[in-house]
Scaffold this active site. Structure first.
Site, PDB file in Angstrom:
ATOM      1  N   ASN A  12       1.009  -0.994   0.158  1.00  0.00           N
ATOM      2  CA  ASN A  12       0.068   0.217   0.289  1.00  0.00           C
ATOM      3  C   ASN A  12       1.079   1.042   0.203  1.00  0.00           C
ATOM      4  OD1 ASN A  12      -2.587  -0.763   0.066  1.00  0.00           O
ATOM      5  ND2 ASN A  12      -2.888  -1.339   2.396  1.00  0.00           N
ATOM      6  N   GLY A  14       4.132   1.827  -0.885  1.00  0.00           N
ATOM      7  CA  GLY A  14       5.155   2.080  -1.770  1.00  0.00           C
ATOM      8  C   GLY A  14       3.503   2.212  -3.384  1.00  0.00           C
ATOM      9  N   ARG A  83       2.853  -3.838  10.250  1.00  0.00           N
ATOM     10  CA  ARG A  83       1.873  -4.104  11.845  1.00  0.00           C
ATOM     11  C   ARG A  83       0.793  -4.646  12.405  1.00  0.00           C
ATOM     12  NH1 ARG A  83       1.923   0.745  16.463  1.00  0.00           N
ATOM     13  NH2 ARG A  83       2.365   2.096  14.570  1.00  0.00           N
ATOM     14  N   ARG A  89       6.032  -1.089  16.114  1.00  0.00           N
ATOM     15  CA  ARG A  89       6.482  -0.904  15.134  1.00  0.00           C
ATOM     16  C   ARG A  89       8.104  -2.189  16.057  1.00  0.00           C
ATOM     17  NH1 ARG A  89       5.190   4.163  16.096  1.00  0.00           N
ATOM     18  NH2 ARG A  89       3.846   5.259  14.407  1.00  0.00           N
ATOM     19  N   ASN A  96      12.199  -7.889   9.040  1.00  0.00           N
ATOM     20  CA  ASN A  96      12.631  -6.513   8.470  1.00  0.00           C
ATOM     21  C   ASN A  96      13.425  -5.685   8.036  1.00  0.00           C
ATOM     22  OD1 ASN A  96       9.543  -6.561   7.858  1.00  0.00           O
ATOM     23  ND2 ASN A  96       9.066  -4.175   8.979  1.00  0.00           N
ATOM     24  N   VAL A 119      11.619   3.737   4.910  1.00  0.00           N
ATOM     25  CA  VAL A 119       9.979   3.964   5.146  1.00  0.00           C
ATOM     26  C   VAL A 119       9.742   3.021   6.007  1.00  0.00           C
ATOM     27  CG1 VAL A 119       7.797   4.391   4.722  1.00  0.00           C
ATOM     28  CG2 VAL A 119       9.431   4.921   3.406  1.00  0.00           C
ATOM     29  N   SER A 120      10.193   1.477   5.894  1.00  0.00           N
ATOM     30  CA  SER A 120       9.491   0.496   6.750  1.00  0.00           C
ATOM     31  C   SER A 120       9.996   0.664   8.632  1.00  0.00           C
ATOM     32  CB  SER A 120      11.174  -0.231   6.380  1.00  0.00           C
ATOM     33  OG  SER A 120      11.368  -0.679   4.678  1.00  0.00           O
ATOM     34  N   ASP A 149       4.399  12.328  11.110  1.00  0.00           N
ATOM     35  CA  ASP A 149       4.281  12.482  13.118  1.00  0.00           C
ATOM     36  C   ASP A 149       3.894  13.952  13.216  1.00  0.00           C
ATOM     37  OD1 ASP A 149       4.641   9.471  13.567  1.00  0.00           O
ATOM     38  OD2 ASP A 149       7.288  10.192  14.240  1.00  0.00           O
ATOM     39  N   ARG A 152       0.711  14.166  11.407  1.00  0.00           N
ATOM     40  CA  ARG A 152      -0.367  13.449  12.424  1.00  0.00           C
ATOM     41  C   ARG A 152      -1.128  15.069  13.232  1.00  0.00           C
ATOM     42  NH1 ARG A 152       1.599   8.008  12.214  1.00  0.00           N
ATOM     43  NH2 ARG A 152       0.234   7.321  10.047  1.00  0.00           N
ATOM     44  N   HIS A 176      11.175   7.267  15.395  1.00  0.00           N
ATOM     45  CA  HIS A 176       9.629   7.429  15.300  1.00  0.00           C
ATOM     46  C   HIS A 176       8.881   5.907  15.896  1.00  0.00           C
ATOM     47  CE1 HIS A 176       5.792   7.164  12.248  1.00  0.00           C
ATOM     48  NE2 HIS A 176       6.460   6.095  11.797  1.00  0.00           N
TER      49      HIS A 176
HETATM   50  C1  LAC Z   1       2.933   4.617  10.592  1.00  0.00           C
HETATM   51  C2  LAC Z   1       4.236   3.961  10.139  1.00  0.00           C
HETATM   52  C3  LAC Z   1       3.277   3.857   8.796  1.00  0.00           C
HETATM   53  O1  LAC Z   1       3.328   5.261  11.803  1.00  0.00           O
HETATM   54  O2  LAC Z   1       4.737   3.592  10.990  1.00  0.00           O
HETATM   55  O3  LAC Z   1       1.807   4.928  10.376  1.00  0.00           O
END
Ligand code: LAC
Length: 313
Positions: A12, A14, A83, A89, A96, A119-120, A149, A152, A176
Site C-alpha cells: 500500500n 509503495g 504492523r 513497530r 524487516n 520508510v520500513s 508524525d 498527524r 518514530h
Molecule cells: C505509521 C507507520 C507507517 O506511523 O509507521 O503509520
C-alpha cells in the site's frame, strides 16, 4: 525533473507513493519492485494507464528484478511487514531487518549513486541497516518519519482550533516510536506558538494522540498500517531533494555529535536538497524536552543493539 525514482515494495505505501510520484511528475521514470511476482508489474501498468486521464507522461515499470532500478536518483524502501493490531513497530525488527538487508544489497549493486529514503519499520533501526549494508555516505541514507508524525500533530492541532492545516506548523523530534517527542513550544499556528493557544492539558491530549497516530490507524485497518499520509510525507522529502528546495523537514538521520548523539539515527530537523541531507539543525532544549528526547534515543539505541546482537550471534 529527476530521471528515475525507484520504489521498493509494491504494497500500500509503495504503490500509493508510485502513484503520487507519477501524478506530480517528479521523475521521468518510476520503477516499482516487489518480491511477489505480478503485483509490481500489474500496479505499475495500472498507474501508467492513468497517465492519459491525469495528463502525466511518467513512465512506470514494475518487476521482481532489481535491474529496473538502474540509474535511479532516489530509491525509496517501503519493503517489509506492516504492523497488526496490538503490535508495536519494534515487533517487526528481526523480520524487516532481513528484508532490508536483501533490498539494500541490491540497491548498492544497481543504484550505487542513489539517495535512499527508508520508510520500513521500525524506522530508525532500519536506517541503520540501510546505512551499513549499502555503505553509502550518511547524507544519502535518510529516514521518513518526522514529516508523517508532524503531519498527524498538525492535523490534530488544526482540528482542535478549527483552523486551516495550512497555517499549522508542528515539530516532532526523536525516534518514530511510542516515545517520539512532539514539541509544542516549536509548533505554531500562523507563527503563534501553540502554548499561547491551547492549555497544557489540551496539548497533552494532542501529543498523546500523535504518539499513537500510527497505532490508531492500524487498529482500524487491522490488516495493515497507514499509507496515504506516509506516502504523502515521502513526497515532501522527494520534492525538496528533486527541486533542491532546501526545505527544513524532520527526518531520521545519522547524528554525528548533534544533540549529544553519535552514530545513531534519530529524528531531527534537517535541510534536504539535491545532495540529500545537507544540514542538521540543532536547537536548544529545555531540561524536560531533553529528558523526553533521551528516552526516545534510548529506545532507538536498544533496537540497534538488538540487531547488532543478532549479527554477532
Ligand atoms: C505509521 C507507520 C507507517 O506511523 O509507521 O503509520
Amino acid at each position: 525533473m529527476l530521471h528515475k525514482i525507484a520504489v521498493i515494495g509494491a504494497g500500500n505505501v509503495g504503490a500509493t507513493l508510485a502513484q503520487r510520484v507519477a501524478e506530480a511528475e517528479l521523475s521521468k521514470h518510476v520503477a516499482l519492485v516487489d518480491v511477489v511476482e505480478g503485483i509490481p508489474e500489474g500496479k505499475a501498468l495500472d498507474i501508467l494507464q492513468s497517465g492519459p486521464v491525469y495528463g502525466y507522461d511518467t513512465q512506470l515499470v514494475g518487476g521482481t528484478q532489481y535491474n529496473i532500478i538502474e540509474n535511479s536518483d532516489i530509491v525509496v524502501i517501503t519493503a517489509g511487514l506492516p504492523r497488526k493490531p496490538g503490535m508495536s513497530r519494534d515487533d517487526l525488527l528481526e523480520t524487516n531487518a532481513k528484508i532490508m538487508t536483501d533490498v539494500c544489497l541490491n540497491v548498492k549493486k544497481y543504484a550505487p549513486n542513489a539517495i535512499v529514503i527508508v520508510v520500513s519499520n521500525p524506522l530508525d533501526a532500519m536506517c541503520h541497516v540501510a546505512l551499513q549494508v549499502t555503505g553509502f555516505p550518511s547524507n544519502r541514507v535518510i529516514g521518513m518519519a518526522g514529516v508523517l508524525d508532524s503531519a498527524r500533530f498538525r492535523t490534530f492541532i488544526a482540528e482542535a482550533l478549527d483552523v486551516s492545516v495550512q497555517d499549522v506548523q508542528a515539530f516532532v523530534l526523536g525516534g518514530h516510536g511510542d516515545t517520539m517527542v512532539p514539541l509544542a513550544r516549536f509548533s505554531t499556528v500562523a507563527g503563534i506558538p501553540l502554548p499561547e493557544l491551547l492549555s497544557a492539558e489540551q496539548l497533552e491530549k494532542l501529543i498523546t494522540r500523535t504518539r499513537n497516530g500510527g497505532a490508531e490507524i492500524v487498529a482500524y485497518l487491522k490488516a495493515g498500517s497507514a499509507y496515504y499520509a506516509p506516502s504523502a510525507s515521502v513526497i515532501d522529502m522527494i520534492e525538496s531533494i528533486a527541486k533542491d528546495k532546501k526545505r527544513i523537514l524532520p527526518c531520521s538521520v545519522n547524528l554525528n555529535g548533534e544533540y549529544g548523539v553519535k552514530g545513531l539515527y534519530v529524528g531531527v530537523p534537517v535541510k534536504l536538497g539535491k545532495n540529500g541531507l545537507e544540514q542538521i539543525i540543532e536547537i536548544k532544549l529545555t531540561p524536560a524536552e531533553r529528558e523526553a528526547l533521551e528516552i526516545s534515543i534510548q529506545d532507538v539505541a536498544s533496537n540497534v543493539e538488538k540487531l547488532k546482537a543478532k549479527v554477532t550471534a
